[in-house]
Each structure stands twice: as C-alpha cells, then as structure tokens.
Design an enzyme around this catalytic site. Structure first.
Site, short mmCIF file in Angstrom:
data_model
loop_
_atom_site.label_atom_id
_atom_site.label_comp_id
_atom_site.label_asym_id
_atom_site.label_seq_id
_atom_site.Cartn_x
_atom_site.Cartn_y
_atom_site.Cartn_z
N ASP A 271 0.85 -1.19 0.00
CA ASP A 271 0.00 0.00 0.00
C ASP A 271 0.88 1.25 0.00
OD1 ASP A 271 -1.87 2.11 0.68
OD2 ASP A 271 -3.24 0.51 1.24
N SER B 105 -6.98 4.39 -1.71
CA SER B 105 -6.86 2.93 -1.72
C SER B 105 -8.17 2.22 -1.99
CB SER B 105 -6.32 2.44 -0.37
OG SER B 105 -5.00 2.86 -0.19
N HIS C 182 -10.00 -2.39 6.68
CA HIS C 182 -9.46 -1.19 6.04
C HIS C 182 -9.66 -1.30 4.52
CE1 HIS C 182 -6.19 2.01 5.76
NE2 HIS C 182 -7.02 2.46 6.67
N THR D 91 -8.11 -1.52 1.57
CA THR D 91 -7.55 -2.52 0.64
C THR D 91 -8.15 -3.91 0.85
OG1 THR D 91 -5.54 -1.22 0.43
CG2 THR D 91 -5.40 -3.54 -0.23
N PHE E 146 -5.04 -9.43 15.53
CA PHE E 146 -3.95 -9.26 16.48
C PHE E 146 -3.96 -7.93 17.22
CE2 PHE E 146 -2.34 -12.28 13.27
CZ PHE E 146 -2.08 -13.35 14.10
N ASP F 118 2.15 2.64 3.55
CA ASP F 118 1.33 3.84 3.35
C ASP F 118 1.25 4.69 4.61
OD1 ASP F 118 -0.82 5.28 1.76
OD2 ASP F 118 -2.03 4.61 3.47
N ASP G 172 -1.07 0.02 -4.78
CA ASP G 172 -2.35 0.63 -5.18
C ASP G 172 -2.13 2.06 -5.68
OD1 ASP G 172 -1.59 1.29 -2.61
OD2 ASP G 172 -3.58 1.03 -1.73
N HIS G 173 -1.14 2.73 -5.11
CA HIS G 173 -0.83 4.12 -5.48
C HIS G 173 0.53 4.47 -4.92
CE1 HIS G 173 -1.48 5.15 -1.31
NE2 HIS G 173 -2.60 4.46 -1.35
N HIS H 32 -0.85 10.86 -0.85
CA HIS H 32 -0.53 9.93 -1.94
C HIS H 32 0.07 10.71 -3.11
CE1 HIS H 32 -3.94 7.10 -0.42
NE2 HIS H 32 -2.97 7.26 0.45
ZN LIG Z 1 -2.94 6.26 2.23
#
Ligand SMILES: [Zn+2]
Length: 533
Positions: free
Chosen positions: A62, A112, A173, A175, A302, A351, A392-393, A488
């Site tokens: 990410d 994302s 989240h 993704t 976790f 990220d 993703d970016h 990003h």
């Molecule tokens: Zn981000």
C-alpha cells in the site's frame, strides 16, 4: 498447429462470453472500464493463451511507489553491508514488469478504496468507494443497489478454491475490504460509523459484511455448490468486531473499551458459531499453535486497530507475527485444497509510515513485503502459481541528488568525491529522502512508531540537520508544503509478475487490467461456472 490454437481460442472466447452472461452482473461486464481493459489484454502480442494458473497470490504494497522500492532496495543492501544500489528485492527478479495508471474515476491522485476496487473487480471507480462502480454516490446507501461489483475473491470462492487474505492493517481497512465488501464509504468499518439513514436504507458495515460473507455470496449465487467462506483472515481491527463494553475486551486490550460496535453484535462469537472447526486467535502464541493441516478456517485479529510497523513489532503487548510469517502460515493452510487457492497479502503500513512522513518505517515495511514474497516463492510451484506484486498508489516521496554511490539512503547527501554533507543554498545539510508535503521534520530518536508524528502540528521550512542522526528510526523527513498528513502521489506504480499468465502485466496499463490478468490466467469465471452446472 495454428488452426488448433485458433480453434481453441475461439472456444475460449465463446466460453468467456458465456461466463460473463452467467457470473458477472451485466452492469459489470458491460462497464466501459471493464470492457476496455479486457480488450487491451486480449490485444497484447505476447500473451500465452494456454497458460493456466491453479493458484493466485496478489501482493499489495500500500503506497509502495517506485521511489519507495528503490530506496528500500538500497536500504536492504546496505543492511547487508553492501553499497546497496545493486541490491534486488525479491520481486524485482520477476520476469515481467509493467506500469499501472492508478487514477480513480473522479480523482487524479487516488485513494486505496478506488484503486483496490479497480485491481480486484476490473472496474475503476470513485475515491472512497469499496466494491461498487462509479454510479454510486460516496456515502449514499440509496445509490448502491445495482452497482455492486464481483471480485476475484468472489470468483475464486464460487470456483471452490481456497481463499484468504492477510494484512498489517485492520482487516476492514480499504484494501482488504475491497476483496469482500460492497460499501459506498470506506470508513463504515463498523455499525457505529454508519449514519441512521444508511442503516435504514439497508447498508451494513464492513466488519459485518466480512462475517456474513459466505451467507451473502450464497444468496447471490444459489446454484453455486462450493461456497464455503474465506479460509484465512489475518490482520488487525478487533475494535470493529466487538461490542463497546469493557467485558468484551481481549485479554491484551490496550484501551479501556476495545470494541466500537453498538448494535449488540459480537462478530467474533458469531464467526466461531458459524465455523465451529475454525480457529480464532488474537496473539502470537495462538498463531503459533495453528496447525495448517487441520485448520479449516482461521480468523486472526492481532490488534484493536492496525498491526505494528515491522520495526515496532516488538512493542506489541501480546506479540504478533510478521507479514512473512502470516504469509507462510496462510499458504500452508490454503495449499491443502486440491482446487487451488487465491491469497491477497497486503503490506498496509508502508502507506501509514509515508503519511506520517517517516521513511524508516516505510522502507522497513517494504523490505518485509519482499520477505513475504520470498516465502511465497519458496512455498509454491512456479508452474501453477501466478504471483503479482504491485502498489495501489504512490506517495510524494522523493530521492534527491547527488549522493555518492553507497551513501546511507536514510542519511544526508554527501556529494561524489566529498566527505562531509553537501550544503543547500541556505547553508544547511539536507537528506536524500524527503517529502513534497506532510507533517515535516521531527526528531524522535529511536522511536519505532511513526504515528507519534501526529502529536505535533505540521512543520514547514528547513531545520539545521548538522547534529541530527537522520538514520534513526524516529527521524521524520522534511516536507515542503505543510499538511496534517503527507499525501498519496499520482504517478504510475510498477507491477511485477511471475508464473502462468504473468506476461499480461507488460506495458503501461490501466490499473483495472490487473483483474483481467488474474481472471484470464486462473480462468476464474470458467471455473466458477463449472461448479454451477
Ligand atoms: Zn494512504
């Protein structure tokens, strides 16, 4: 021979058309993004039409832009005592590489949710939207119906393959959510995040959609015979699964009240009731006890929120596994299935470290992603497994001139032929790595949690770095434009692939082409249809 191949191709095309009619909803198969990418893949000259992947592993770094990969490669090499520039991360040795255009339908620089939806469904969509096409209005539940997208995970599940995902973020989240959820707003991670109007209109939160995944898919595809739920889910994010009362806290809870839900649903209990042979674990000890040969289903949460940065992992209260340990365990479980598997692995906190303006953790989490890919290569048969590694970016993360060969990548620029740091026009030294925007300079010494950066406001302007060790974990690079978080970046990201069908990633492609590469290589639609006849 030529006739035989073309006949086979005609048959293949006929089957694919048939597949669209039956498996994917018409609004998806006729979507222009979908159609264009499918055609672009079909027109690629090097494509081996008869290559078939039994298994697929999709790795997402990410925010892992090209500058991140270059810097991480150098850091890994320097950690081994070499100059660094010549080093290769594991996936850089893959035979096929291409570029991916990451923009969202409504955003030049993407997020994302939109990007992962493109990767996983073959359709570009708006920023912030999970698993729904661009005809939805973000955050408006009433605009969802009839625009939901089927994903590679859905198809693999329909095909009777083993399925799973592991991530270092919350499993709800953006993704990972794009794999299994349809939500007009990425932030609807549990029911307390939804406005009343959305609940009244029939939308449900992302955590609930994960737990209800098998039931929902069966409802959409009553003829599918082999849907049996996602076998492996590992990551963080317990807060979205637990009621917001202290008695439901996990033994290693960090907050007074760990859960966020206020609808009286205890989703971990629900999962255990649905999968009585499944194993729920919340710490490293429980993770170590999972026996891959007998584990039918695994849910591992976790942390209350995200898992730790790899360099900060020793600070986890009850202990948590690394991304490569999770990948190895997930593969051992999924490989039990004769029908093959689909696994997504996300290094989600590259990220986050960038958003916090901390290159140290972004690079170390990238190196850990490379370690996880190494495990995937070691534990799968290359003749039958397609492995795709991409981001993703990107991020606004830069690598400046002109440090000499072997100069510490986290250090200050020392020019070729010089010994001491180069001076900028303001007389102060500067680092090789920096950000175009964000929180800017912080000097948190050996602090390994990048998120401490948010405690202070954004800082613009230069700092005299002469007496500061910029290679320490807690050093945060300078940023030009002060923002509450670094952003990003909008440039293309790289795609690396190996295994059957991997050559499909060659060239400069729209991001949603990745779905088609995977779908074609693993024949997901065809395999899914076969189970319904
Ligand atoms: Zn981000």
């Amino acid at each position: 021979m030529k006739t035989a191949i073309s006949c086979w191709l005609v048959l293949c095309v006929a089957l694919t058309v048939n597949a669209h009619a039956q498996i994917l909803p018409p609004h998806q198969s006729s979507n222009p993004w979908y159609q264009d990418a499918r055609q672009a893949l079909a027109q690629k000259p090097n494509l081996q039409a008869n290559s078939k992947a039994k298994n697929v592993i999709l790795f997402i770094g990410d925010g892992m832009g090209v500058s991140t990969i270059t810097a991480a490669r150098i850091l890994e090499g320097q950690n081994k005592g070499h100059a660094g520039e010549e080093n290769q991360l594991s996936f850089e040795a893959f035979p096929f590489t291409g570029l991916s255009k990451t923009y969202n339908v409504n955003a030049q620089t993407p997020d994302s949710a939109g990007t992962m939806t493109a990767i996983i469904s073959g359709v570009k969509t708006d920023a912030g939207v999970i698993g729904i096409d661009e005809n939805v209005r973000r955050g408006n539940c009433q605009t969802v119906a009839g625009h939901e997208l089927v994903t590679t995970l859905d198809l693999a599940e329909l095909a009777g393959m083993a399925t799973g995902f592991v991530t270092t973020t919350r499993v709800t989240h953006a993704t990972p959510a794009a794999l299994y959820a349809k939500s007009p707003e990425r932030n609807w991670e549990d029911n307390s995040d939804l406005p009343e109007t959305a609940i009244a209109a029939g939308c449900s939160d992302i955590a609930a959609q994960l737990i209800d995944y098998e039931r929902r898919l069966k409802k959409h595809y009553p003829k599918a015979k082999h849907i049996d739920g996602i076998e492996v889910v590992m990551g963080g994010g317990r807060r979205h699964f637990l009621p917001s009362l202290p008695e439901f806290n996990s033994p290693d809870a960090a907050s007074d009240i760990e859960g966020d839900r206020n609808d009286e649903r205890h989703l971990i209990n629900e999962w255990q009731q649905r999968y009585p042979d499944g194993a729920y674990v919340y710490d490293k000890a429980g993770f170590d006890l999972i026996e891959p040969s007998s584990a039918q289903q695994v849910l591992a949460l976790f942390n209350e929120s995200h898992m730790h940065y790899e360099a900060d992992r020793h600070n986890d209260q009850a202990g948590e596994p690394s991304l490569s340990e999770m990948t190895t365990k997930a593969l051992a479980i999924l490989k039990q299935r004769e029908e093959g598997f689909f696994l997504m692995v996300e290094a989600g906190r590259i990220d986050h470290a960038h958003h916090a303006g901390n290159a140290f953790n972004a690079l170390n989490d990238t190196i850990e992603l490379s370690n996880a890919v190494k495990q995937a290569i070691a534990h799968t048969d290359p003749a039958e497994t397609l492995i795709v590694v991409t981001a993703d970016h990107s991020h606004v993360f830069t690598m400046a001139g002109y440090p000499k060969r072997g100069n510490p990548i986290l250090g200050k620029v020392v020019n070729v032929g010089e010994i001491g740091p180069a001076k900028a026009a303001d007389g102060k030294p500067y680092t090789t790595l920096a950000y175009a925007n964000g929180l800017g300079f912080r000097h948190h010494h050996d602090e390994t949690d990048a998120d401490t950066a948010y405690a202070e406001p954004a800082k613009s302007g230069r700092t005299n770095l002469t007496d500061i060790d910029t290679e320490q974990a807690g050093y945060h690079q300078e940023a030009l434009v002060p923002l509450s978080a670094e952003t990003h970046g909008g440039e293309d990201v790289a795609v690396y692939a190996t295994g059957p069908g991997a050559e499909g990633v060659l060239g400069v492609n729209e991001q949603n082409l990745i779905f088609h590469v995977i779908n074609q290589a693993a024949q997901l639609e065809r395999r899914a249809i076969a189970t319904m006849q």
